[in-house]
Design a protein around this motif. Structure first.
Motif, PDB file in Angstrom:
ATOM      1  N   THR A   1      12.402  -2.199  18.245  1.00  0.00           N
ATOM      2  CA  THR A   1      13.510  -2.857  17.196  1.00  0.00           C
ATOM      3  C   THR A   1      14.540  -3.116  18.067  1.00  0.00           C
ATOM      4  O   THR A   1      15.284  -2.543  18.673  1.00  0.00           O
ATOM      5  N   PHE A   2      15.112  -4.462  17.646  1.00  0.00           N
ATOM      6  CA  PHE A   2      16.003  -5.341  18.125  1.00  0.00           C
ATOM      7  C   PHE A   2      17.480  -4.662  17.635  1.00  0.00           C
ATOM      8  O   PHE A   2      17.810  -4.941  16.659  1.00  0.00           O
ATOM      9  N   SER A   3      18.106  -3.844  18.524  1.00  0.00           N
ATOM     10  CA  SER A   3      19.512  -3.513  17.912  1.00  0.00           C
ATOM     11  C   SER A   3      20.501  -3.614  18.951  1.00  0.00           C
ATOM     12  O   SER A   3      21.482  -2.796  19.215  1.00  0.00           O
ATOM     13  N   SER A   4      20.335  -4.714  19.723  1.00  0.00           N
ATOM     14  CA  SER A   4      21.581  -5.018  20.865  1.00  0.00           C
ATOM     15  C   SER A   4      22.821  -5.224  20.063  1.00  0.00           C
ATOM     16  O   SER A   4      23.038  -5.888  19.162  1.00  0.00           O
ATOM     17  N   ILE A   5      23.813  -4.994  21.027  1.00  0.00           N
ATOM     18  CA  ILE A   5      25.231  -5.231  20.388  1.00  0.00           C
ATOM     19  C   ILE A   5      25.570  -6.651  20.796  1.00  0.00           C
ATOM     20  O   ILE A   5      26.359  -7.445  19.855  1.00  0.00           O
ATOM     21  N   ALA A   6      25.065  -7.066  21.747  1.00  0.00           N
ATOM     22  CA  ALA A   6      25.334  -8.619  22.400  1.00  0.00           C
ATOM     23  C   ALA A   6      24.300  -9.232  23.122  1.00  0.00           C
ATOM     24  O   ALA A   6      23.348  -8.208  23.604  1.00  0.00           O
ATOM     25  N   MET A   7      24.142 -10.450  23.024  1.00  0.00           N
ATOM     26  CA  MET A   7      23.423 -11.247  23.900  1.00  0.00           C
ATOM     27  C   MET A   7      23.989 -12.059  24.835  1.00  0.00           C
ATOM     28  O   MET A   7      25.025 -12.726  24.284  1.00  0.00           O
ATOM     29  N   GLY A   8      23.804 -12.286  25.959  1.00  0.00           N
ATOM     30  CA  GLY A   8      24.477 -13.316  26.792  1.00  0.00           C
ATOM     31  C   GLY A   8      23.820 -13.910  27.706  1.00  0.00           C
ATOM     32  O   GLY A   8      22.343 -13.891  27.874  1.00  0.00           O
ATOM     33  N   TRP A   9      24.436 -14.901  28.331  1.00  0.00           N
ATOM     34  CA  TRP A   9      23.639 -15.826  29.334  1.00  0.00           C
ATOM     35  C   TRP A   9      24.493 -15.868  30.814  1.00  0.00           C
ATOM     36  O   TRP A   9      25.656 -15.731  30.742  1.00  0.00           O
ATOM     37  N   PHE A  10      23.736 -15.764  31.737  1.00  0.00           N
ATOM     38  CA  PHE A  10      24.244 -15.587  33.232  1.00  0.00           C
ATOM     39  C   PHE A  10      23.583 -16.832  33.923  1.00  0.00           C
ATOM     40  O   PHE A  10      22.573 -17.066  33.607  1.00  0.00           O
ATOM     41  N   ARG A  11      24.126 -17.051  34.828  1.00  0.00           N
ATOM     42  CA  ARG A  11      23.504 -17.878  35.985  1.00  0.00           C
ATOM     43  C   ARG A  11      23.653 -17.685  37.299  1.00  0.00           C
ATOM     44  O   ARG A  11      24.775 -17.080  37.648  1.00  0.00           O
TER      45      ARG A  11
END
Length: 122
Positions: free
Chosen positions: A27-37
């Protein structure tokens, strides 16, 4: 949680690309999703993040005004629209999910995708 990023490629300076990152698994319950490089020989740097429920975006100064992060809750997918690309944007881009807080550092994200390569030619 498994993250699958795609959408990288080769583009000329000034061009655009759209990255996608689909989340699956428990179950997807993340607070945030981000991108890094991460560019060759450099550390992994923060690019952007979005609060999962509220959809509030945050950006690194280097991409502000050029990149847009968004998410589709129904599809468990986060996007990164990259416009006005520069050669210095060349890097492997990683998506990540944070369970506890909305952060801008690598250590604040518990789950990571495999990365997708973006190459911007001059």
């Amino acid at each position: 949680v498994q993250l699958q990023a795609c959408g990288g490629g080769l583009v000329q300076a000034g061009g655009s690309l759209r990255l996608s990152c689909a989340a699956s698994g428990r179950t997807f319950s993340s607070i945030a999703m981000g991108w890094f490089r991460q560019a060759p020989g450099k550390e992994r740097d923060y690019v952007a993040t979005i609060s999962w429920r509220g959809g509030v975006p945050y950006y690194a100064d280097s991409v502000k005004g050029r990149f847009t992060i968004s998410r589709d809750i129904a599809k468990n997918t986060v996007y990164l629209q990259m416009n006005s690309l520069k050669p210095e944007d060349t890097a492997v881009y990683y998506c990540a999910a944070a369970q506890l807080r909305i952060g801008v550092t690598v250590r604040e994200y518990e789950y990571w995708g495999q990365g997708t390569l973006v190459t911007v030619s001059s």
